[in-house]
Every structure is written in C-alpha cells, then in structure tokens.
Design an enzyme around this catalytic site. Structure first.
Site, PDB file in Angstrom:
ATOM      1  N   LYS A   1       0.864  -1.174   0.000  1.00  0.00           N
ATOM      2  CA  LYS A   1       0.000   0.000   0.000  1.00  0.00           C
ATOM      3  C   LYS A   1       0.903   1.226   0.000  1.00  0.00           C
ATOM      4  O   LYS A   1       1.283   1.751   1.041  1.00  0.00           O
ATOM      5  CB  LYS A   1      -0.918  -0.008   1.229  1.00  0.00           C
ATOM      6  CG  LYS A   1      -2.257   0.732   1.028  1.00  0.00           C
ATOM      7  CD  LYS A   1      -2.138   2.172   0.582  1.00  0.00           C
ATOM      8  CE  LYS A   1      -1.608   3.087   1.660  1.00  0.00           C
ATOM      9  NZ  LYS A   1      -1.562   4.538   1.184  1.00  0.00           N
TER      10      LYS A   1
ATOM     11  N   GLY B   1       5.921   6.016   8.636  1.00  0.00           N
ATOM     12  CA  GLY B   1       5.178   7.256   8.449  1.00  0.00           C
ATOM     13  C   GLY B   1       5.095   8.048   9.730  1.00  0.00           C
ATOM     14  O   GLY B   1       5.954   7.937  10.613  1.00  0.00           O
ATOM     15  N   SER B   2       4.050   8.818   9.870  1.00  0.00           N
ATOM     16  CA  SER B   2       3.916   9.724  11.009  1.00  0.00           C
ATOM     17  C   SER B   2       3.581   8.973  12.288  1.00  0.00           C
ATOM     18  O   SER B   2       2.979   7.898  12.268  1.00  0.00           O
ATOM     19  CB  SER B   2       2.824  10.759  10.730  1.00  0.00           C
ATOM     20  OG  SER B   2       1.539  10.154  10.784  1.00  0.00           O
ATOM     21  N   THR B   3       3.957   9.575  13.401  1.00  0.00           N
ATOM     22  CA  THR B   3       3.629   8.989  14.703  1.00  0.00           C
ATOM     23  C   THR B   3       2.126   8.950  14.917  1.00  0.00           C
ATOM     24  O   THR B   3       1.597   7.997  15.501  1.00  0.00           O
ATOM     25  CB  THR B   3       4.325   9.779  15.817  1.00  0.00           C
ATOM     26  OG1 THR B   3       5.747   9.640  15.666  1.00  0.00           O
ATOM     27  CG2 THR B   3       3.936   9.260  17.193  1.00  0.00           C
TER      28      THR B   3
ATOM     29  N   ALA C   1      -0.308   8.520  12.669  1.00  0.00           N
ATOM     30  CA  ALA C   1      -0.848   7.353  11.960  1.00  0.00           C
ATOM     31  C   ALA C   1      -0.376   6.065  12.618  1.00  0.00           C
ATOM     32  O   ALA C   1      -1.126   5.085  12.697  1.00  0.00           O
ATOM     33  CB  ALA C   1      -0.438   7.394  10.493  1.00  0.00           C
ATOM     34  N   GLY C   2       0.855   6.059  13.114  1.00  0.00           N
ATOM     35  CA  GLY C   2       1.378   4.877  13.787  1.00  0.00           C
ATOM     36  C   GLY C   2       0.600   4.527  15.039  1.00  0.00           C
ATOM     37  O   GLY C   2       0.390   3.348  15.347  1.00  0.00           O
TER      38      GLY C   2
ATOM     39  N   GLU D   1       7.933   2.412  12.045  1.00  0.00           N
ATOM     40  CA  GLU D   1       9.063   3.336  11.978  1.00  0.00           C
ATOM     41  C   GLU D   1       8.445   4.706  11.779  1.00  0.00           C
ATOM     42  O   GLU D   1       7.903   5.018  10.722  1.00  0.00           O
ATOM     43  CB  GLU D   1       9.993   2.947  10.828  1.00  0.00           C
ATOM     44  CG  GLU D   1      11.347   3.626  10.902  1.00  0.00           C
ATOM     45  CD  GLU D   1      11.366   4.987  10.234  1.00  0.00           C
ATOM     46  OE1 GLU D   1      11.301   6.008  10.972  1.00  0.00           O
ATOM     47  OE2 GLU D   1      11.414   5.036   9.009  1.00  0.00           O
TER      48      GLU D   1
ATOM     49  N   GLU E   1       7.691  17.411  14.869  1.00  0.00           N
ATOM     50  CA  GLU E   1       8.371  17.141  13.606  1.00  0.00           C
ATOM     51  C   GLU E   1       7.811  18.058  12.517  1.00  0.00           C
ATOM     52  O   GLU E   1       6.628  17.998  12.190  1.00  0.00           O
ATOM     53  CB  GLU E   1       8.184  15.678  13.214  1.00  0.00           C
ATOM     54  CG  GLU E   1       8.976  15.276  11.990  1.00  0.00           C
ATOM     55  CD  GLU E   1       8.867  13.795  11.682  1.00  0.00           C
ATOM     56  OE1 GLU E   1       9.899  13.185  11.380  1.00  0.00           O
ATOM     57  OE2 GLU E   1       7.749  13.259  11.756  1.00  0.00           O
TER      58      GLU E   1
END
Length: 489
Positions: free
Chosen positions: A183, A235-237, A239-240, A257, A389
C-alpha cells in the site's frame, strides 16, 4: 499518463492474486509535480472492496502455499530474480522519484541504485539465517527452535523514500515466507508498480505480492482486516498510533518506523565553519523531509551566536531550484499540504524564537512548493518548533550550558529515532551516544546504514528494519520437543 522515462505496463490497474485488475471504483490517483504543480502521472486507486480482495489473495497464497513452505534457499533464489529485474529499472525508479516527490536528479540515481544493492544484501542475510536450530533440552531428547513466517503482511510506505522503504519491507516479508500487500502513498505509487512488475517477472506465485495504492480511508480498512497478520508501517507517529491501536485490539503484529526530532550536539572541539557546513548540507537532504533529520542543533551558549551567523552564511549559498536541474542543492517540498505545514511552523517559530534567515518562498520561483532553508536561534527546547516534527528545511539552534545540559536537552523529546555529536573525539562520541535515547546515533552528521538495524525509541517506533535483525519482525518462533531428530536436519 506517466513521467518521461518511466515505463509501467498497467498503471490503470491493481495487482491482485497474480493478475492486473481494474479498480472496483474506477477511480484514479493523480501525481502532481512539486516543481510545476502540474499532474505528471495517474494510476488506479484501490477502495475497500479492492483491499478485501487483496487480503483474500494474500491469505490464500499464505494458507495454501507454496511460498511459505518452500525451502528458504528456493525463496532466496526467486527473490534474487526479482532483484535482477529491478537492477535493470534503476533509471525508471530514479525518474519516478524526481517526478512525483521532487527528489534531486543528482541524488536519484545513486539513491535507487544503492537501494537495489541493499535488497541483494537482505537476500544474503536470509541465506545465512538459521530457520531451524537444534538446542539442548531438559524436556525431550531433541529440542528444536523453528522460525516460521508471521503470515500476511500489509506493507505501508510513505512518500519521501517510496522505493527503498517499500522494497525493504517486501524483501523481509518474502524472504521469511510471508505474503505481502503493498500500500504505497497516493502521492508516490509508481515505484510500487515497478516492484509488482519485478515480482511478476520473477515468477512469484499468485497472491504472494499484491499492489493496492489508495487514500487513507481504504488504507485504514486494510489495517482493520482480520486477515492481515502484521502491519509494517513507515510514516507519522499519529498514523502509527492508530495502527498500533488497531493491531492491539486483535494482537496482530506490527513494525512501526515513525517520526523524529533528532538532535546534533556540537562540542567545543568541532570548528564553527565545519559545523555550519555540515548542518546546512544535511538539512538540504530531501529538503529536510527525512524522519531521521538532525533538526535540532544543541550548541554551547558561548558559541551560539557565532554558529548562528555561520549557518546563515551557509544557507545564503544554497542553490534552490527545480529538482531536475543538476545544479540544484535544495529542491521543493513534496506537496502543497507539506509546504503549508512547514509555513505554519515557521509562523509559530517567529513567536517563540529568533528567525535568523529564510522562512519565505524563494523570490525567483513563483511556481512549485519551494521554501527557503530556515534557521531559528535561541530556541526554547519546550517550544513547538523544537518538539514537533516539521519535516522541512527548518533548523532549530538551541543553546546549552555544558555537555550534561546538552545531553539532557537531546533526550527531552517524545521522539528517539536518531542523533549525532559533532566532535573530533571518537571516544567522546561513543560515551555521549550511549546516553542518548535513540535507535541510531552517528559521529559528525546524519549517518545511516540500512545494512544495520534501523528504528526508534519512544514515539519513534516499535521494532527494527535493516540488517539481519530485520528478519525477526516477520517471523514467529516455535519450540518443538521431539523424541528423535527428524530426517534431513
């Protein structure tokens, strides 16, 4: 519609179950050049129906084989065919990256050539890995520790390094015996198409590799599908956190990550001009759009103003321009929303710190998503620009009282992905590095080696990618206690 130099057979289709199929919705994604703000490519867009089909195909390929049950040596041999195909397409990968994301043409070739070489190294790791080990046991005549594939993997990659990040996920998944659903980011899906074509050319079994580019809603549907055993996300924290929550509800595995706000500590033994050149040059990398970017520079207070002046001089020399110009040192940001995000943080920074230089759009570029390299001085480490960030060419210069204070400031962050110390003393670099709570640390700059484990502490992620350790996240460990050693072991 494809960028010049990129040849993809079926950009209007998805790759599911070993076949190129039209998307359920009939919709397409558009890729916009950050240099010109013009559409440069289109490809198929997957929706929730397509995601379920991809999971079903990957599930069947894993549950009924043959990929998971092949001897590891056969998987390695098949994967090397995939790598050989990618080797022939490095120029296409480079052209796709520059067109979609605005990556510098001067860096695109070496970056993608090195990425393909890295895949061959991962195959070497798998070739040497002991998937079955005999161990001494007090519970049986024979004790075996067996490492088996985790199952169906949803591999979700970001837009800044779309080929290398996705290809590494696919490599570790395939070499451990997993099946995978790619994806890619909707802004940069073309590299994943080339990977899918490489899997097809290598003759991988149907359903082993699947491709479903999409926007966020369909991606969330994929993550929520109970047929997915593991999510590998970069990706971003933010979304994580969502992915970790979803996976936690069903105890699915995940490797995350995520973001970073990495610090570079400048010691007194490192010359000011050299520090200014290093920090400015690093910030130019991918226009600052690197999760491990050294975006905080921590400097002794008595050197703060001198270093700020030197960085200002270096930033004034930076050549800003279109990414397809070999002379360009700083290209555009990847997309309009990223430019707006960076500008928002710059406005925020003006309220809490001293804007030394930059902060605006270059006067000679009236089109594209360009921003000047930007330096803030006398930054409070508790401020938003120091803690959040930004993902752009914005550097925060933070004064400290001494080395102990510098280490404290570096660790005073929710992130822990990377770090550096600028010093001529390797022993000091080691001792300081051991005290910084990050997954990576380098002496004198942003230093990375994806042949070694990469990942973060704290909110920078869970798990590691890279190196032999990267295999572990795609394996389950089984203990077997037997009365005799099986034939062939």
């Amino acid at each position: 519609m494809l960028p010049q130099g990129v040849n993809i057979a079926h950009p209007d289709k998805l790759y599911i179950g070993g076949e190129w199929v039209l998307p359920h919705s009939g919709r397409q994604l558009e890729m916009v050049s950050p240099n010109t703000e013009q559409v440069v490519a289109r490809c198929a867009e997957a929706d929730e129906v397509d995601m379920d089909k991809a999971v079903a195909a990957a599930r069947a390929a894993f549950d009924t084989g043959p990929w998971p049950t092949l001897p590891p040596a056969e998987r390695v041999a098949a994967f090397r065919k995939l790598v050989a195909h990618l080797e022939t397409r490095v120029p296409e990968l480079a052209a796709a990256w520059t067109a979609q994301m605005g990556g510098l043409v001067s860096f695109a070739g070496p970056m993608h050539g090195g990425g393909v070489m890295g895949l061959a190294q991962i195959a070497d790791f798998a070739e040497a890995f002991k998937f079955v080990e005999q161990r001494p046991s007090m519970g049986a005549a024979v004790g075996l520790v067996v490492h088996e594939p985790v199952g169906v993997v949803a591999a979700i990659a970001p837009w800044n390094g779309p080929f290398g990040i996705m290809a590494n996920k696919v490599a570790y998944a395939l070499l451990t015996g997993c099946t995978v659903i790619m994806k890619p980011s909707p802004e940069t899906p073309l590299e994943a198409y080339i990977i899918a074509e490489a899997a097809e050319a290598a003759g991988l079994p149907p359903g082993t590799v699947n491709l479903v580019p999409s926007h966020r809603e369909a991606a969330d549907h994929l993550v929520c599908n109970h047929g997915v055993d593991k999510v590998s996300f970069t990706g971003s924290t933010l979304a994580g956190k969502r992915i970790a929550q979803v996976c936690g509800e069903r105890i699915a595995r995940c490797t995350l990550e995520l973001g970073g706000k990495s610090a570079a500590i400048v010691r007194d033994d490192f010359p000011t001009e050299a520090a200014a050149q290093l920090l400015t040059g690093t910030l130019n990398t991918l226009s600052g759009q690197v999760c491990a970017m050294l975006s905080r520079a921590i400097v002794p207070r008595h050197r703060h103003d001198e270093l700020a002046a030197a960085i200002k001089q270096e930033m004034a020399k930076v050549v800003i321009g279109h990414s397809d110009d070999p002379a360009t040192q700083l290209g555009p940001l990847a997309m309009k929303r990223q430019l707006e995000r960076v500008e928002m943080y710059i406005e925020e920074g003006k309220q809490t710190a001293d804007l030394v230089c930059g902060g605006g759009r270059p006067s000679h570029l009236n089109q594209g998503y360009f921003i000047e390299p930007t330096l803030f001085a006398n930054v409070d480490n508790h401020s938003r620009i120091a803690q959040e960030e930004i993902f752009g060419p914005v550097l925060c210069l933070i004064p400290c009282e001494d080395e102990e204070d510098a280490i404290r400031i570096a660790n005073e962050s929710n992130y822990g992905l990377n770090g550096s110390v600028l010093t001529q003393d390797a022993e000091a670099a080691y001792q300081i590095g051991r005290r910084i709570r990050t997954g990576g640390f380098g002496q004198n700059g942003l230093r990375m080696d994806f042949g070694l484990p990469f990942g973060g502490f704290k909110q920078s992620g869970i798990g590691r990618e890279g190196g032999p350790e990267g295999l572990w996240g795609y394996l389950e460990t089984k203990t077997m206690l037997l009365d005799a050693l099986p034939a062939g072991l």
